[in-house]
Each structure stands twice: as C-alpha cells, then as structure tokens.
Design an enzyme around this catalytic site. Structure first.
Site, PDB file in Angstrom:
ATOM      1  CD  GLU A 122      46.023  10.806  29.090  1.00  7.24           C
ATOM      2  OE1 GLU A 122      45.953  10.928  27.823  1.00  7.24           O
ATOM      3  OE2 GLU A 122      47.105  10.657  29.475  1.00  7.24           O
ATOM      4  CD  GLU A 158      45.978  11.074  19.719  1.00  8.28           C
ATOM      5  OE1 GLU A 158      47.169  10.900  19.827  1.00  8.28           O
ATOM      6  OE2 GLU A 158      45.072   9.979  19.756  1.00  8.28           O
ATOM      7  CG  ASN A 212      40.506   0.073  24.099  1.00  6.04           C
ATOM      8  OD1 ASN A 212      40.461  -0.776  24.786  1.00  6.04           O
ATOM      9  ND2 ASN A 212      41.720   0.720  23.978  1.00  6.04           N
TER      10      ASN A 212
END
Length: 182
Positions: free
Chosen positions: A49, A58, A99
C-alpha cells in the site's frame, strides 16, 4: 524484531528499516500483531500500500478512481474536496473523512483539521495497526487467509476478481514470511 530482520521482511534498505523499526514494532505491539504470520501479513500489506514503505500519502493525480472518492457516503466524503483532503495516508492508506474521524477519536488527534499528521512514520504505522485491528485482520492472518486480508484492505478488481496489486502483495508476503521464519 530488529532493523536487519525488518529490512529483509519489508524489502527496504537498512537505513530506512532503522528509521521504521521503532514505529512499526510499537504499532504491532499495540494492536497484537504479535506472531510471525500476523507480522508477515501486516508488513506485506503495508509494503504494498505504501510502495515499499516509501509513501505515507497517496499520490494524487487525480485519477478516475480518486475522482470517485468525492461524494462517497460510505467514506463520509460529503463535502466538496473531501476526496483529496482525506486521501489515503499511513502505510495502509486510510481513506475517507469518516475513517479519519474515527481514527482521530481512537488516537486522540484532530485528524479532520490535521489529516497530514498521518504522514509521519510514527502515526503512519499506528493508524495502519488501528485499521488492521478494525478490520479483524489478525484472525485472517492466523488462518493464513492472505487473499481475505487483501480483499478487506483494497477490495477486488472488477475484471480479475483479485485484489489490486495481487502479484506484488503475494511477493511481499513470501519475502516477509521467509525473513520472519529465519
């Protein structure tokens, strides 16, 4: 686990492993990622990831998939710009306003106002362990269900039915299992 073992398990340089061993070890201890099978799966998934533990945020294009983060109620992205603001962060790439809110409450941090806090190695590791715990991934690691772990983290590719990056995830898992068995 020492830095050399982590370097081998994660496929990172010894200097990078030396930087990461304390945060990763602390996160694994806090969230009971405490057996070789759990640790190998955690290291492999975080490695995939985060592009080999090189990214804690990201990369944003935005791609078509990233544009799709906007307006996603399941991620709590209801305000314009939430997709980019609450992009994947941490080694496991926590995504979405809801989240971030939940993680912030669990970690005692205001991640809604300061999402970039998850880019520091210590919190990147800790939020990854927290997510691992939320998703009950220790149980799947104990059962050897690496596919199940991968699906819970990243879902399935609509064309192949496999998780995105499946070959890389498997290669990282094999490397981590070998290093941790030695």
């Amino acid at each position: 686990m020492d830095a050399k073992t982590f370097s081998l398990a994660a496929g990172v340089s010894l200097p990078r492993a030396t930087q990461l061993i304390a945060p990763i070890s602390a996160a694994m201890a806090e969230f009971f990622i405490d057996s070789p099978s759990r640790q190998a799966a955690f290291i492999a998934q975080c490695g995939h990831e985060s592009l080999g533990f090189s990214l804690t945020r990201e990369i944003w294009g935005p791609t078509a998939a990233q544009i799709g983060y906007e307006g996603r109620a399941d991620l709590g992205n209801l305000q314009r710009g939430d997709g980019s603001t609450y992009r994947g962060r941490g080694f496991i790439q926590l995504t979405g306003r809801s989240n971030y809110l939940r993680a912030g409450q669990a970690l005692g941090l205001d991640l809604i106002a300061n999402p970039q806090l998850l880019e520091a190695d210590l919190l990147a590791a800790r939020v990854s362990g927290l997510f691992w715990n939320w998703m009950d991934l220790n149980a799947l690691a104990d059962a050897g269900d690496f596919l199940g772990i991968s699906v819970r983290i990243n879902g399935r590719n609509k064309k192949t039915g496999l998780p995105n990056g499946w070959d890389d995830r498997q290669a990282r898992w094999a490397k981590a299992k070998t290093a941790l068995a030695a």
